[in-house]
Design a protein around this motif. Structure first.
Motif, PDB file in Angstrom:
ATOM      1  N   ALA A 292      33.784  27.350  44.236  1.00 34.27           N
ATOM      2  CA  ALA A 292      33.295  28.625  43.699  1.00 34.27           C
ATOM      3  C   ALA A 292      33.566  29.677  44.767  1.00 34.27           C
ATOM      4  O   ALA A 292      33.272  29.464  45.948  1.00 34.27           O
ATOM      5  N   LEU A 293      34.130  30.789  44.352  1.00 37.52           N
ATOM      6  CA  LEU A 293      34.468  31.846  45.289  1.00 37.52           C
ATOM      7  C   LEU A 293      33.511  33.018  45.114  1.00 37.52           C
ATOM      8  O   LEU A 293      33.234  33.434  43.988  1.00 37.52           O
ATOM      9  N   ARG A 294      33.013  33.528  46.212  1.00 36.90           N
ATOM     10  CA  ARG A 294      32.270  34.786  46.237  1.00 36.90           C
ATOM     11  C   ARG A 294      32.757  35.544  47.458  1.00 36.90           C
ATOM     12  O   ARG A 294      32.653  35.066  48.577  1.00 36.90           O
ATOM     13  N   PHE A 295      33.317  36.737  47.230  1.00 32.76           N
ATOM     14  CA  PHE A 295      33.898  37.454  48.347  1.00 32.76           C
ATOM     15  C   PHE A 295      33.844  38.947  48.100  1.00 32.76           C
ATOM     16  O   PHE A 295      33.683  39.416  46.967  1.00 32.76           O
ATOM     17  N   GLY A 296      33.996  39.691  49.160  1.00 34.10           N
ATOM     18  CA  GLY A 296      33.970  41.135  49.076  1.00 34.10           C
ATOM     19  C   GLY A 296      35.359  41.721  49.026  1.00 34.10           C
ATOM     20  O   GLY A 296      36.325  41.156  49.545  1.00 34.10           O
ATOM     21  N   CYS A 297      35.465  42.875  48.374  1.00 35.88           N
ATOM     22  CA  CYS A 297      36.685  43.679  48.378  1.00 35.88           C
ATOM     23  C   CYS A 297      36.275  45.116  48.658  1.00 35.88           C
ATOM     24  O   CYS A 297      35.409  45.660  47.957  1.00 35.88           O
ATOM     25  N   SER A 298      36.846  45.730  49.659  1.00 33.49           N
ATOM     26  CA  SER A 298      36.555  47.135  49.911  1.00 33.49           C
ATOM     27  C   SER A 298      37.333  47.998  48.916  1.00 33.49           C
ATOM     28  O   SER A 298      38.235  47.523  48.224  1.00 33.49           O
ATOM     29  N   SER A 299      36.975  49.259  48.824  1.00 35.00           N
ATOM     30  CA  SER A 299      37.632  50.156  47.867  1.00 35.00           C
ATOM     31  C   SER A 299      39.093  50.359  48.256  1.00 35.00           C
ATOM     32  O   SER A 299      39.401  50.697  49.402  1.00 35.00           O
ATOM     33  N   LEU A 300      39.989  50.146  47.302  1.00 31.57           N
ATOM     34  CA  LEU A 300      41.405  50.448  47.500  1.00 31.57           C
ATOM     35  C   LEU A 300      41.657  51.920  47.217  1.00 31.57           C
ATOM     36  O   LEU A 300      42.325  52.616  47.984  1.00 31.57           O
ATOM     37  N   THR A 301      41.105  52.403  46.114  1.00 30.57           N
ATOM     38  CA  THR A 301      41.239  53.803  45.736  1.00 30.57           C
ATOM     39  C   THR A 301      40.241  54.122  44.639  1.00 30.57           C
ATOM     40  O   THR A 301      39.785  53.225  43.914  1.00 30.57           O
ATOM     41  N   ILE A 302      39.883  55.375  44.519  1.00 33.36           N
ATOM     42  CA  ILE A 302      39.053  55.863  43.416  1.00 33.36           C
ATOM     43  C   ILE A 302      39.800  57.031  42.806  1.00 33.36           C
ATOM     44  O   ILE A 302      39.907  58.093  43.409  1.00 33.36           O
ATOM     45  N   GLN A 303      40.373  56.792  41.644  1.00 32.53           N
ATOM     46  CA  GLN A 303      41.139  57.850  40.997  1.00 32.53           C
ATOM     47  C   GLN A 303      41.323  57.550  39.510  1.00 32.53           C
ATOM     48  O   GLN A 303      40.937  56.496  39.005  1.00 32.53           O
ATOM     49  N   ARG A 304      41.922  58.510  38.818  1.00 31.39           N
ATOM     50  CA  ARG A 304      42.039  58.473  37.370  1.00 31.39           C
ATOM     51  C   ARG A 304      43.345  57.770  36.978  1.00 31.39           C
ATOM     52  O   ARG A 304      44.322  58.393  36.574  1.00 31.39           O
ATOM     53  N   LEU A 305      43.337  56.420  37.094  1.00 30.34           N
ATOM     54  CA  LEU A 305      44.481  55.590  36.720  1.00 30.34           C
ATOM     55  C   LEU A 305      43.991  54.336  36.010  1.00 30.34           C
ATOM     56  O   LEU A 305      42.915  53.819  36.331  1.00 30.34           O
TER      57      LEU A 305
ATOM     58  N   ASN B 143      39.637  47.006  55.107  1.00 28.23           N
ATOM     59  CA  ASN B 143      39.442  48.455  55.017  1.00 28.23           C
ATOM     60  C   ASN B 143      40.729  49.240  55.273  1.00 28.23           C
ATOM     61  O   ASN B 143      40.856  50.387  54.846  1.00 28.23           O
ATOM     62  N   ARG B 144      41.660  48.630  55.992  1.00 25.15           N
ATOM     63  CA  ARG B 144      42.894  49.319  56.366  1.00 25.15           C
ATOM     64  C   ARG B 144      43.862  49.446  55.184  1.00 25.15           C
ATOM     65  O   ARG B 144      44.713  50.338  55.161  1.00 25.15           O
ATOM     66  N   CYS B 145      43.763  48.561  54.211  1.00 26.49           N
ATOM     67  CA  CYS B 145      44.681  48.570  53.081  1.00 26.49           C
ATOM     68  C   CYS B 145      44.310  49.693  52.113  1.00 26.49           C
ATOM     69  O   CYS B 145      43.130  49.895  51.800  1.00 26.49           O
ATOM     70  N   SER B 146      45.305  50.420  51.629  1.00 25.74           N
ATOM     71  CA  SER B 146      45.041  51.527  50.707  1.00 25.74           C
ATOM     72  C   SER B 146      46.306  51.854  49.928  1.00 25.74           C
ATOM     73  O   SER B 146      47.386  51.335  50.219  1.00 25.74           O
ATOM     74  N   VAL B 147      46.162  52.705  48.933  1.00 26.25           N
ATOM     75  CA  VAL B 147      47.316  53.249  48.216  1.00 26.25           C
ATOM     76  C   VAL B 147      47.176  54.761  48.201  1.00 26.25           C
ATOM     77  O   VAL B 147      46.096  55.315  48.391  1.00 26.25           O
ATOM     78  N   LYS B 148      48.276  55.450  47.966  1.00 24.96           N
ATOM     79  CA  LYS B 148      48.244  56.904  47.968  1.00 24.96           C
ATOM     80  C   LYS B 148      47.480  57.434  46.764  1.00 24.96           C
ATOM     81  O   LYS B 148      47.356  56.756  45.734  1.00 24.96           O
ATOM     82  N   ASN B 149      46.984  58.643  46.886  1.00 30.80           N
ATOM     83  CA  ASN B 149      46.322  59.311  45.782  1.00 30.80           C
ATOM     84  C   ASN B 149      47.381  59.868  44.845  1.00 30.80           C
ATOM     85  O   ASN B 149      48.123  60.781  45.199  1.00 30.80           O
ATOM     86  N   MET B 150      47.481  59.284  43.660  1.00 25.11           N
ATOM     87  CA  MET B 150      48.518  59.676  42.711  1.00 25.11           C
ATOM     88  C   MET B 150      48.053  60.756  41.741  1.00 25.11           C
ATOM     89  O   MET B 150      48.839  61.290  40.959  1.00 25.11           O
TER      90      MET B 150
ATOM     91  N   HIS C 178      38.302  55.538  37.803  1.00 25.10           N
ATOM     92  CA  HIS C 178      37.948  54.156  38.105  1.00 25.10           C
ATOM     93  C   HIS C 178      37.838  53.946  39.613  1.00 25.10           C
ATOM     94  O   HIS C 178      38.503  54.622  40.392  1.00 25.10           O
ATOM     95  N   GLN C 179      37.007  52.970  39.981  1.00 23.01           N
ATOM     96  CA  GLN C 179      37.060  52.412  41.331  1.00 23.01           C
ATOM     97  C   GLN C 179      37.917  51.160  41.261  1.00 23.01           C
ATOM     98  O   GLN C 179      37.640  50.269  40.443  1.00 23.01           O
ATOM     99  N   ILE C 180      38.942  51.087  42.107  1.00 20.43           N
ATOM    100  CA  ILE C 180      39.869  49.957  42.105  1.00 20.43           C
ATOM    101  C   ILE C 180      39.798  49.258  43.454  1.00 20.43           C
ATOM    102  O   ILE C 180      39.782  49.903  44.507  1.00 20.43           O
ATOM    103  N   VAL C 181      39.779  47.928  43.425  1.00 17.23           N
ATOM    104  CA  VAL C 181      39.856  47.136  44.654  1.00 17.23           C
ATOM    105  C   VAL C 181      40.996  46.138  44.501  1.00 17.23           C
ATOM    106  O   VAL C 181      41.491  45.882  43.406  1.00 17.23           O
ATOM    107  N   GLY C 182      41.431  45.565  45.636  1.00 15.14           N
ATOM    108  CA  GLY C 182      42.449  44.528  45.601  1.00 15.14           C
ATOM    109  C   GLY C 182      43.757  44.939  46.231  1.00 15.14           C
ATOM    110  O   GLY C 182      43.804  45.683  47.210  1.00 15.14           O
TER     111      GLY C 182
END
Length: 340
Positions: A19-32, A312-319, A47-51
């Protein structure tokens, strides 16, 4: 609609306990929303997106082989997980402010917002002895629908709930709508996905029909999968903790709920979530075939994991050029394209 035609192996294959239980920090919060509104920029709500960092307005192919970083604990998990965002609506001037996201108490310190993700097999404490089949490259699904607009309908989605927190460890009672009072520890949203797959379709027109839910409540043993959806897969679940406490002094005097989800829902009936599979290679199947539990699955036992700083270092650009953190950010309540 993309199809997958596996040879289904449903026979008993030894004790399966992971069974997996793990955290994901925010990747981005935007309208996609690449699942429901692929290619649309902006999508109809925030949406709030993680991963994984493959996330974009349109996504296809084997995401697990395309990603280069992820905001999740397991560095082989380039899946994307997303939900609607919560806003506070000022009772006097009608303006909105985005509600901050807190990390869960069960996770390492320092995670930037995000959510807790679960892959369970039977319930929260016992994983049973069934063979669990991993999702396949290209798999995607949603749960819930923003078009749900009655309490009766909301009660019919047992895995979609709100918890009024006394503290971060509070888990009950689970509510089918927003709490009607201020919550001392904030509000948690809970999203459980179905776990029975039809064994053929990686997606369906409504993003739900290829899956079937046999669970009656969250983290409770689900019934056997029906013949129409015979393949038992992990039950995916999200927990998101919203720091609503900073708005307690502005709670409306008439007791009405001041919070609204980003598609304009101030009841919570239409809470929903999206999932796009992106584990690298057969890493998730190896985990499901192992006997590890929660943090015991980290550090190569059997899954590779990473530090909070790397997450926390992983991210995507604000589109989508949009300021969602302003003190008086207005929410554009557009018609949503989800169905279900």
């Amino acid at each position: 609609m993309k199809l997958f035609s596996p040879v289904l192996t449903l026979a008993f294959a030894g004790t399966s306990q992971a069974a997996l239980r793990f955290g994901c920090s925010s990747l981005t919060i935007q309208r996609l929303d690449p699942l429901v509104e692929p290619g649309r920029t902006p999508s109809s709500h925030v949406h709030q997106i993680v991963g994984g960092n493959v996330f974009n307005a349109s996504m296809s192919g084997n995401i697990g082989e395309q990603g280069t970083c992820t905001t999740c604990t397991f560095s082989e998990d380039f899946s994307n997980y997303w939900t609607a965002v919560m806003f506070f609506k000022h009772p006097t001037n009608g303006t909105y402010k985005r509600v901050p996201i807190m990390q869960n108490t069960a996770l390492p310190n320092g995670i930037n917002g995000g959510m807790t993700v679960y892959y369970t097999q039977l319930d929260f404490f016992n994983n049973g002895r069934d063979k669990i089949t991993s999702f396949k490259p290209g798999f995607r699904m949603t749960v819930g629908s923003p078009t749900t607009n009655t309490l009766a309908e909301a009660k019919g989605h047992p895995g979609l709930r709100f918890v009024c927190l006394d503290n971060k460890g509070t888990r009950f009672p689970e509510l089918p709508e927003f709490p009607t009072k201020s919550c001392r520890g904030g509000i948690m949203t809970v999203h459980h996905f179905p776990s029975c797959w039809d064994g053929k379709n990686l997606d369906s027109p409504d993003h739900q029909s290829h899956m079937f839910n046999t669970a009656k409540e969250a983290f409770a043993p689900a019934g056997p999968c029906p013949a129409s959806h015979p393949v038992k897969m992990p039950q995916v679940a999200y927990e998101t903790l919203w720091d609503t406490t900073q708005f307690d002094s502005m709670w409306p005097r008439d007791g009405s709920n001041p919070f609204v989800l980003s598609f304009g829902d101030n009841k919570g009936y239409g809470t929903h979530a999206d999932y796009l599979f992106g584990w690298k290679g057969d890493s998730l199947q190896k985990a499901m075939d192992s006997s590890c539990m929660f943090q015991g699955c980290e550090g190569g036992r059997p899954l590779k994991s990473q530090s909070v700083a790397d997450m926390n270092r992983c991210s995507v650009k604000n589109m989508v050029k949009e300021n969602l953190d302003g003190l008086h950010q207005e929410v554009t309540e557009l018609k949503d394209a989800h169905s279900g």
